[in-house]
Every structure is written in C-alpha cells, then in structure tokens.
Scaffold this motif. Structure first.
Motif, PDB file in Angstrom:
ATOM      1  N   ARG A  21       0.821  -1.210   0.000  1.00  0.00           N
ATOM      2  CA  ARG A  21       0.000   0.000   0.000  1.00  0.00           C
ATOM      3  C   ARG A  21       0.854   1.258   0.000  1.00  0.00           C
ATOM      4  O   ARG A  21       0.481   2.264  -0.609  1.00  0.00           O
ATOM      5  CB  ARG A  21      -0.955  -0.034   1.197  1.00  0.00           C
ATOM      6  N   LEU A  22       2.002   1.215   0.659  1.00  0.00           N
ATOM      7  CA  LEU A  22       2.912   2.360   0.603  1.00  0.00           C
ATOM      8  C   LEU A  22       3.455   2.547  -0.815  1.00  0.00           C
ATOM      9  O   LEU A  22       3.607   3.675  -1.287  1.00  0.00           O
ATOM     10  CB  LEU A  22       4.068   2.170   1.585  1.00  0.00           C
ATOM     11  N   ALA A  23       3.752   1.446  -1.492  1.00  0.00           N
ATOM     12  CA  ALA A  23       4.275   1.521  -2.858  1.00  0.00           C
ATOM     13  C   ALA A  23       3.239   2.090  -3.819  1.00  0.00           C
ATOM     14  O   ALA A  23       3.594   2.715  -4.824  1.00  0.00           O
ATOM     15  CB  ALA A  23       4.729   0.142  -3.324  1.00  0.00           C
ATOM     16  N   ALA A  24       1.963   1.889  -3.505  1.00  0.00           N
ATOM     17  CA  ALA A  24       0.879   2.382  -4.368  1.00  0.00           C
ATOM     18  C   ALA A  24       0.248   3.656  -3.812  1.00  0.00           C
ATOM     19  O   ALA A  24      -0.910   3.943  -4.112  1.00  0.00           O
ATOM     20  CB  ALA A  24      -0.179   1.298  -4.520  1.00  0.00           C
ATOM     21  N   CYS A  25       1.007   4.408  -3.034  1.00  0.00           N
ATOM     22  CA  CYS A  25       0.484   5.601  -2.369  1.00  0.00           C
ATOM     23  C   CYS A  25      -0.098   6.597  -3.376  1.00  0.00           C
ATOM     24  O   CYS A  25       0.574   6.972  -4.343  1.00  0.00           O
ATOM     25  CB  CYS A  25       1.594   6.271  -1.567  1.00  0.00           C
ATOM     26  N   PRO A  26      -1.334   7.049  -3.170  1.00  0.00           N
ATOM     27  CA  PRO A  26      -1.932   8.032  -4.079  1.00  0.00           C
ATOM     28  C   PRO A  26      -1.333   9.416  -3.855  1.00  0.00           C
ATOM     29  O   PRO A  26      -0.632   9.648  -2.859  1.00  0.00           O
ATOM     30  CB  PRO A  26      -3.418   8.012  -3.680  1.00  0.00           C
ATOM     31  N   PRO A  27      -1.577  10.366  -4.745  1.00  0.00           N
ATOM     32  CA  PRO A  27      -1.062  11.731  -4.554  1.00  0.00           C
ATOM     33  C   PRO A  27      -1.687  12.388  -3.327  1.00  0.00           C
ATOM     34  O   PRO A  27      -2.765  12.001  -2.869  1.00  0.00           O
ATOM     35  CB  PRO A  27      -1.454  12.451  -5.845  1.00  0.00           C
ATOM     36  N   LEU A  28      -0.999  13.411  -2.815  1.00  0.00           N
ATOM     37  CA  LEU A  28      -1.466  14.099  -1.614  1.00  0.00           C
ATOM     38  C   LEU A  28      -2.885  14.631  -1.761  1.00  0.00           C
ATOM     39  O   LEU A  28      -3.647  14.687  -0.798  1.00  0.00           O
ATOM     40  CB  LEU A  28      -0.528  15.253  -1.267  1.00  0.00           C
ATOM     41  N   GLU A  29      -3.238  15.062  -2.966  1.00  0.00           N
ATOM     42  CA  GLU A  29      -4.564  15.629  -3.193  1.00  0.00           C
ATOM     43  C   GLU A  29      -5.679  14.654  -2.828  1.00  0.00           C
ATOM     44  O   GLU A  29      -6.790  15.065  -2.519  1.00  0.00           O
ATOM     45  CB  GLU A  29      -4.715  16.058  -4.659  1.00  0.00           C
ATOM     46  N   LYS A  30      -5.374  13.361  -2.866  1.00  0.00           N
ATOM     47  CA  LYS A  30      -6.379  12.353  -2.528  1.00  0.00           C
ATOM     48  C   LYS A  30      -6.299  11.902  -1.075  1.00  0.00           C
ATOM     49  O   LYS A  30      -7.134  11.120  -0.614  1.00  0.00           O
ATOM     50  CB  LYS A  30      -6.235  11.140  -3.458  1.00  0.00           C
ATOM     51  N   LEU A  31      -5.285  12.384  -0.341  1.00  0.00           N
ATOM     52  CA  LEU A  31      -5.093  11.958   1.037  1.00  0.00           C
ATOM     53  C   LEU A  31      -5.429  13.038   2.053  1.00  0.00           C
ATOM     54  O   LEU A  31      -5.888  12.733   3.160  1.00  0.00           O
ATOM     55  CB  LEU A  31      -3.636  11.522   1.264  1.00  0.00           C
ATOM     56  N   LEU A  32      -5.178  14.294   1.709  1.00  0.00           N
ATOM     57  CA  LEU A  32      -5.298  15.384   2.665  1.00  0.00           C
ATOM     58  C   LEU A  32      -6.592  16.158   2.492  1.00  0.00           C
ATOM     59  O   LEU A  32      -7.137  16.237   1.394  1.00  0.00           O
ATOM     60  CB  LEU A  32      -4.120  16.352   2.518  1.00  0.00           C
ATOM     61  N   THR A  33      -7.063  16.729   3.578  1.00  0.00           N
ATOM     62  CA  THR A  33      -8.156  17.683   3.478  1.00  0.00           C
ATOM     63  C   THR A  33      -7.645  18.937   2.774  1.00  0.00           C
ATOM     64  O   THR A  33      -6.436  19.166   2.674  1.00  0.00           O
ATOM     65  CB  THR A  33      -8.666  18.070   4.873  1.00  0.00           C
ATOM     66  N   ALA A  34      -8.556  19.759   2.307  1.00  0.00           N
ATOM     67  CA  ALA A  34      -8.162  20.994   1.621  1.00  0.00           C
ATOM     68  C   ALA A  34      -7.329  21.877   2.542  1.00  0.00           C
ATOM     69  O   ALA A  34      -6.348  22.499   2.118  1.00  0.00           O
ATOM     70  CB  ALA A  34      -9.401  21.743   1.132  1.00  0.00           C
ATOM     71  N   ASP A  35      -7.681  21.911   3.835  1.00  0.00           N
ATOM     72  CA  ASP A  35      -6.953  22.727   4.796  1.00  0.00           C
ATOM     73  C   ASP A  35      -5.531  22.219   4.980  1.00  0.00           C
ATOM     74  O   ASP A  35      -4.562  22.987   4.965  1.00  0.00           O
ATOM     75  CB  ASP A  35      -7.706  22.731   6.130  1.00  0.00           C
TER      76      ASP A  35
END
Length: 215
Positions: A21-35
């Motif tokens: 799952r770490l190797a397939a980590c999505p971009p930050l835009e899909k992980l973080l809230t807008a803030d």
C-alpha cells in the motif's frame, strides 16, 4: 485524563500488505483535506531543512505497536513533544532511510539490522522549517530501548489499532502567536500526540485504508 476509545475489531494489515500500500500511495490531493493540503503547499514555498523519522511497527503477536519518543524539555525544536525517532539529515547520510535508522539507533538504541524498511510516507513540511520524510519500518520483538538522555525523556509504544482508528483522530485548534492554528491530535491516556507526528499518522491510516479524508 483523556478517555481511550477501544479500537474497533479490525484486521490489521501485515508486513507485505503495508509495503504494497505504501508503494501504491496516491497523490497528496487524494489523502489530505483541503486545509491540510493548503498548509503543506504554503510550507513547501520556503526551502526546508531535510529530515527523516522512523515510524516503526513492532510486531507483538497480540497487539502490534508503534514506537514513540518524548523529547527532553531543553531542546531547541519540539521540546517536550511526542515524536517518532528521527532528526536532521547529516552530510554523510545517503538517503532518508539512512537518516531515520541512524537517528533511531542514536536516540533509542534500535540497531538498524533489526528494522525492515517497508516504504515511505509523503514528505511532510513542518511549521519549524523541516522537510520530513517519514520512513515506515517493521521489527520483530523483543526490542530493548536505550534512550539518549540528552534528547529523549521517554520511549513508549502505542497500539497500532488505536492509531489506525479514525475515531481517535481529532482535528483541534488553538490560538498561538496571534492567530488561530489547526492541527491533528491523538490523545492516548496521559500522552498527547499532536502536530506533525499526528498528521503523519493520519496520512498513514488513509494510505492503509485506501481512502481519502472524510467529506
């Protein structure tokens, strides 16, 4: 005293699943809230001092746990706070993994050959000017800790199930240096895990869960 929410019954991912799952980590835009994303982008606008930390999972048979340190009160940065073992990259370090393993050995006495590196989390920019690479490691028990008393007040473990339960992820705010600041926190009994360390754990949970922030 903060109440500890009992973890949901969950099947914790094993070593191979975490690495995948770490190797397939999505971009930050899909992980973080807008803030959170905005804060990271603002922090990245300035040069950051390279650093690395070790998010180490100890594979206890009944309850895998993550290793934390409590910093000593006299340090210039993050005095008294709870963090992962780690620190600034030295000129002789060839990679963030080398930095994280070296610092873990210096701070809490974990030999590098006891740690299997599973991957990295996305770089995390701190308000104190560091560009931190969180390195995720795996170790089989037993481990014995030998803390550096100049840097580390205490070494302790928190169950991985507690850290991966979103009910324990609190988004809090406080008035600091003239403005309101928001941050993640994960109170665990008398321990108060917050700031960058908690933010990295939130990202870690979302990567393992394969999901982004709640709407």
């Amino acid at each position: 005293m903060s109440a500890i929410i009992p973890p949901r019954a969950m099947v914790l991912p094993g070593r191979e699943a975490i690495a995948a799952r770490l190797a397939a980590c999505p971009p930050l835009e899909k992980l973080l809230t807008a803030d959170d994303l905005e804060k990271q982008q603002l922090a990245a606008a300035q040069p950051g001092r390279p650093a690395a930390v070790l998010l180490l999972i100890v594979n206890h048979p009944q309850s895998p746990a993550v290793v934390f340190t409590q910093r000593t009160a006299h340090l210039a940065d993050h005095a008294g706070q709870i963090s992962f073992p780690g620190g600034r990259c030295d000129d002789g370090d060839c990679s963030p993994e080398h930095t994280a393993l070296r610092e873990a050995q210096e701070e809490v006495g974990i030999a590098p050959d006891r740690v299997g590196v599973l991957g990295r989390l996305p770089e995390y920019r701190t308000s104190t000017g560091y560009a931190v690479t969180p390195v995720v490691g795996w170790a089989e028990p037993p481990l014995s800790y030998r803390r550096d008393p100049q840097e580390v007040e205490d070494v302790f473990e928190v169950p991985l199930a507690f850290l991966l339960d979103p009910r324990n992820h609190h988004y809090e705010s406080a008035f600091y240096r003239g403005r309101m600041r928001k941050y993640w926190a994960m109170p665990y009994g008398e321990r108060y895990i917050w700031g960058a360390t908690a933010g990295m754990l939130v990202t870690f949970q979302r990567i393992l869960a394969g999901s982004g922030p709640a709407a």
